[in-house]
Design an enzyme around this catalytic site. Structure first.
Site, short mmCIF file in Angstrom:
data_model
loop_
_atom_site.label_atom_id
_atom_site.label_comp_id
_atom_site.label_asym_id
_atom_site.label_seq_id
_atom_site.Cartn_x
_atom_site.Cartn_y
_atom_site.Cartn_z
N CYS A 2 46.86 35.40 24.98
CA CYS A 2 46.32 35.58 26.29
C CYS A 2 47.25 35.07 27.39
O CYS A 2 47.14 35.53 28.50
CB CYS A 2 45.00 34.86 26.30
SG CYS A 2 44.18 34.71 27.82
N ARG A 27 42.74 30.48 30.63
CA ARG A 27 42.53 31.84 30.16
C ARG A 27 41.72 31.88 28.85
O ARG A 27 41.25 32.95 28.46
CB ARG A 27 43.87 32.53 29.94
CG ARG A 27 44.61 32.85 31.23
CD ARG A 27 46.03 33.31 30.96
NE ARG A 27 46.58 33.95 32.16
CZ ARG A 27 46.78 35.25 32.29
NH1 ARG A 27 46.47 36.06 31.30
NH2 ARG A 27 47.27 35.75 33.39
N TRP A 78 44.46 34.40 22.35
CA TRP A 78 43.05 34.71 22.17
C TRP A 78 43.00 35.80 21.11
O TRP A 78 43.50 36.90 21.31
CB TRP A 78 42.45 35.19 23.49
CG TRP A 78 41.02 35.60 23.40
CD1 TRP A 78 40.53 36.82 23.04
CD2 TRP A 78 39.87 34.78 23.65
NE1 TRP A 78 39.16 36.82 23.06
CE2 TRP A 78 38.73 35.59 23.44
CE3 TRP A 78 39.70 33.46 24.05
CZ2 TRP A 78 37.44 35.10 23.62
CZ3 TRP A 78 38.42 32.98 24.22
CH2 TRP A 78 37.30 33.79 24.01
N ASN A 102 50.62 39.78 25.08
CA ASN A 102 49.23 39.91 25.54
C ASN A 102 48.86 41.38 25.49
O ASN A 102 49.65 42.22 25.91
CB ASN A 102 49.07 39.42 26.98
CG ASN A 102 49.22 37.93 27.10
OD1 ASN A 102 49.22 37.22 26.12
ND2 ASN A 102 49.36 37.46 28.33
N GLY A 103 47.65 41.69 25.05
CA GLY A 103 47.21 43.07 25.09
C GLY A 103 46.77 43.58 23.73
O GLY A 103 46.64 42.83 22.76
N GLU A 482 26.30 51.24 41.90
CA GLU A 482 27.34 50.23 42.04
C GLU A 482 28.34 50.60 43.12
O GLU A 482 28.78 49.75 43.91
CB GLU A 482 28.05 50.02 40.70
CG GLU A 482 29.20 49.03 40.72
CD GLU A 482 28.82 47.61 41.07
OE1 GLU A 482 29.72 46.78 41.26
OE2 GLU A 482 27.60 47.31 41.17
N LYS A 486 28.98 48.26 46.38
CA LYS A 486 30.30 47.72 46.74
C LYS A 486 30.67 48.10 48.17
O LYS A 486 31.18 47.29 48.94
CB LYS A 486 31.36 48.24 45.78
CG LYS A 486 31.38 47.56 44.44
CD LYS A 486 31.84 46.12 44.56
CE LYS A 486 31.29 45.29 43.42
NZ LYS A 486 29.86 45.00 43.51
N GLU A 489 28.52 46.18 50.71
CA GLU A 489 28.79 44.74 50.68
C GLU A 489 30.00 44.37 51.52
O GLU A 489 29.97 43.37 52.25
CB GLU A 489 29.04 44.28 49.23
CG GLU A 489 27.82 44.04 48.40
CD GLU A 489 28.19 43.53 47.02
OE1 GLU A 489 27.58 42.55 46.57
OE2 GLU A 489 29.07 44.13 46.37
N HIS A 505 14.77 65.72 46.26
CA HIS A 505 13.51 65.02 46.50
C HIS A 505 13.62 64.05 47.68
O HIS A 505 12.91 63.04 47.71
CB HIS A 505 13.07 64.28 45.23
CG HIS A 505 12.81 65.21 44.09
ND1 HIS A 505 11.62 65.88 43.93
CD2 HIS A 505 13.61 65.59 43.05
CE1 HIS A 505 11.68 66.63 42.84
NE2 HIS A 505 12.88 66.47 42.29
N LYS A 605 28.65 33.92 46.53
CA LYS A 605 29.05 34.32 45.18
C LYS A 605 27.94 34.08 44.19
O LYS A 605 27.71 34.90 43.30
CB LYS A 605 30.31 33.54 44.77
CG LYS A 605 30.91 34.01 43.44
CD LYS A 605 31.42 35.43 43.55
CE LYS A 605 32.08 35.90 42.28
NZ LYS A 605 32.34 37.35 42.27
#
Length: 610
Positions: A2, A27, A78, A102-103, A482, A486, A489, A505, A605
């Site tokens: 990670c 991480r 990780w 990583n990945g 969503e 966004k 917000e 409708h 938050k």
């Protein structure tokens, strides 16, 4: 994955690598390791030191077996492919090549079979070792290290950040990124690679942010950077103030933009916690018997609620298990009828959302088994439930959730597949197919983020609007909610999301030539209906932004103001892939309007009061 650090330096490297890895502990990791070029210039050998568990275990190994060197690489891992053992810990070595990664390499099994057929042997269960073996095989054909590295990158499918040592090239570290971040740190007579500015922060405040597809060769004095085509490129050097390193935005104007770009790596981390990539099976933590459940009750607020709605679609469709999703602030006040044979899943990034916590406690009082999908593992909700399902996305600073949302959706996808297998509605082969689709999602999200320039152009027109409608069908109707959330917000434009079938409708009364209509319509079983809705809107002067995939773009009715073509993806993961365009659109509209993107007015938050 990670966390990565690479150093071509002038001082003893082992302690510096460890210090940097400690800065990457946030991480999350389950093993750690370093490698260095020992025995000085002119052909020094590379040695590794690795340990399972915490960095202090690696320090103990280094105390017993020191590394005397100036150049090296390090990693906190990780686990994705293979258990968190010393053998699977990074760095990995094959012949002359040692590297950290990583990945997720999606085509590792195919490449591994090819390499084994050519007589190569493997010591680990990881996808990472395949990369080392490939580079070494290319070196064996006579290619120089940088050429062998590029030839290997061209064969990899998936997401990666890499740091590579090659024996015989003592003062060289190679790096590359696709879908996972990587930066270059510029020092005095030494250079660094790291997962972020935090990794190289102890050594320099001069940072180069590599762009998607870039690869690089660093030595004591320079960083030679190349784009994905192999062309030499220049990337700007940014000075990162020491006070900003712990919470740095990187090469971005706002935390929200950075967190949108963090999503490929964030979803890798989440998905790897819920699947076994080697066997392509789900691996859900906790003791939940999906087969015995009569019903699932999801309670959540805001963006978490929308992630729950997507989960409902998937769980009911795949597992034939009834799911109710309710806004937590309303849930307990209507005195819902609940039964002990059900599971309540609370969804909250912070684990402290007051309404969700109250709803969770109400369900527990009715004898229901409880679980939480949460980012903060030490939160109140996490302490009070029977099962904790962490989203592992790391800190999210922007008030408007982005990477936490896609991490929550990633968990819901994994739960849906696991529940389907447990209940016998899919067989083992179908489970494996779906897990492989999940492992492809980070790469596809990265490709969708590549649409940013096109979305930035659209944002100038959207920013002029007073009202915006988002439409979608099936899971895309949840994503329409969503997208609208966004936009309202962070840009303060009135926006609403609707299931497209509801258009006639009521909402169609709002359509005129001043109203942008964002239609989310990948080429799936709902596409024809979505295309029909698009025609209805355009017939009334609506200015359509049609977000689809390549096949959808070929079949889209003529007349859309803009067609945005996201990568093709299976319906299982399409909500993850289509999230990035709506997030980027909202972000750039807010930037055009000059809004405070990271701290929108009136919002917090974590909502800890009712």
């Amino acid at each position: 994955m990670c966390g990565i650090i690479g150093i071509v330096g002038k001082e003893p490297v082992a302690g510096r690598l460890v210090d940097s890895l400690k800065r990457l502990e946030y991480r999350g990791y389950d093993s750690a390791g370093v490698a260095a070029v020992v025995d000085g210039p002119g052909g020094g050998r590379v040695e590794r030191r690795r340990a399972q568990g915490k960095i202090r275990n690696l320090e103990a190994v280094l105390a017993e077996q020191p590394l005397v060197a100036q150049n090296g690489i390090g990693h906190v891992r990780w686990a994705t492919h293979g258990a968190p053992t010393v053998t699977n810990a990074h760095p990995h070595t094959a012949g002359r090549v040692t590297l950290v990664h990583n990945g997720i390499i999606e085509n590792f099994a195919e490449l591994k079979a090819e390499l084994k057929a050519a007589g190569r042997t493997f010591e680990s269960d990881t996808d990472t070792e395949v990369i080392a073996q490939l580079i070494d095989a290319e070196l064996a054909t006579g290619l120089a290290p940088l050429e062998a590295f590029k030839a290997t990158l061209d064969r990899l499918t998936g997401a990666y950040a890499l740091a590579v040592l090659v024996e015989g090239a003592d003062n060289l570290v190679l790096g590359a990124r696709r879908g996972s971040p990587l930066v270059v740190g510029e020092g005095q007579g030494e250079m660094f690679l790291g997962s972020d500015a935090l990794a190289v922060g102890p050594f320099t405040n001069r940072v180069i942010y590599l762009e998607e597809g870039d690869y690089v060769a660093i030595d004591h004095d320079s960083a030679r950077i190349f784009d994905a085509s192999g062309a030499s490129v220049q990337r700007p050097v940014k000075v990162v103030p020491a006070s900003a390193v712990m919470m740095e935005k990187g090469n971005y104007r706002h935390f929200m933009e950075k967190e949108i770009h963090d999503q490929p790596e964030g979803c890798q981390r989440t998905i790897s916690a819920y699947v076994d990539a080697l066997t392509a099976r789900t691996a859900i933590p906790g003791d939940v018997d999906f087969k015995a459940l009569e019903r699932i009750q999801i309670v959540a607020c805001g963006t978490s609620y929308i992630a729950g709605v997507i989960g409902k679609y998937l769980i009911e469709q795949l597992a034939d298990l009834p799911v109710d999703v309710e806004i937590a602030s309303e849930f307990r006040y209507r005195q819902p009828a609940l039964r002990p044979g059900s599971l309540v899943i609370a969804m909250s990034q912070s684990g402290e959302t007051a309404d969700t916590l109250a709803a969770l406690r109400y369900c527990k009082a009715k004898g229901m088994k409880s679980a939480v999908v949460v980012n903060a593992q030490e939160s109140t909700m996490a302490r009070e439930v029977d099962v904790v399902w962490p989203i592992h996305c790391g800190p999210e600073i922007g008030v408007a959730s982005t990477k936490a949302f896609t991490a929550q959706v990633s968990v819901m996808i994994a739960l849906a597949v696991a529940a389907a297998k447990a209940r016998g509605t899919i067989d083992a082969a179908e489970e494996q197919r779906m897990v492989r689709l999940m492992l492809e999602a980070p790469r596809l999200i990265a490709e969708a983020i590549g649409l940013e320039d096109a979305l930035k152009e659209i944002a100038f027109d959207i920013a002029k609007a007073r009202d915006v409608l988002f439409l979608g069908r099936g899971p895309m109707s949840a994503l329409a909610l969503e997208g609208a959330l966004k936009l309202k917000e962070i840009s303060y434009i009135h926006a609403e999301g609707y299931a497209a079938g509801e258009l006639k409708h009521g909402p169609i009364a709002l359509v005129d030539d001043q109203t942008p209509i964002i239609i989310l319509a990948p080429y799936d079983s709902y596409f024809e209906k979505s295309a029909s809705n698009m025609s209805e809107v355009m017939a009334r002067g609506g200015q359509v932004v049609f977000i689809t995939d390549p096949e959808g773009a070929r079949h889209a009715p003529a007349g859309a103001r803009v067609v945005v073509t996201a990568p093709a993806s299976d319906p299982l993961v399409s909500t993850l892939v289509m999230s990035a365009p709506i997030q980027l659109l909202a972000y750039h509209v807010a930037v055009v309007k000059g809004a405070d993107v990271d701290q929108p007015r009136n919002l917090a938050k974590s909502v800890t009061v009712e």
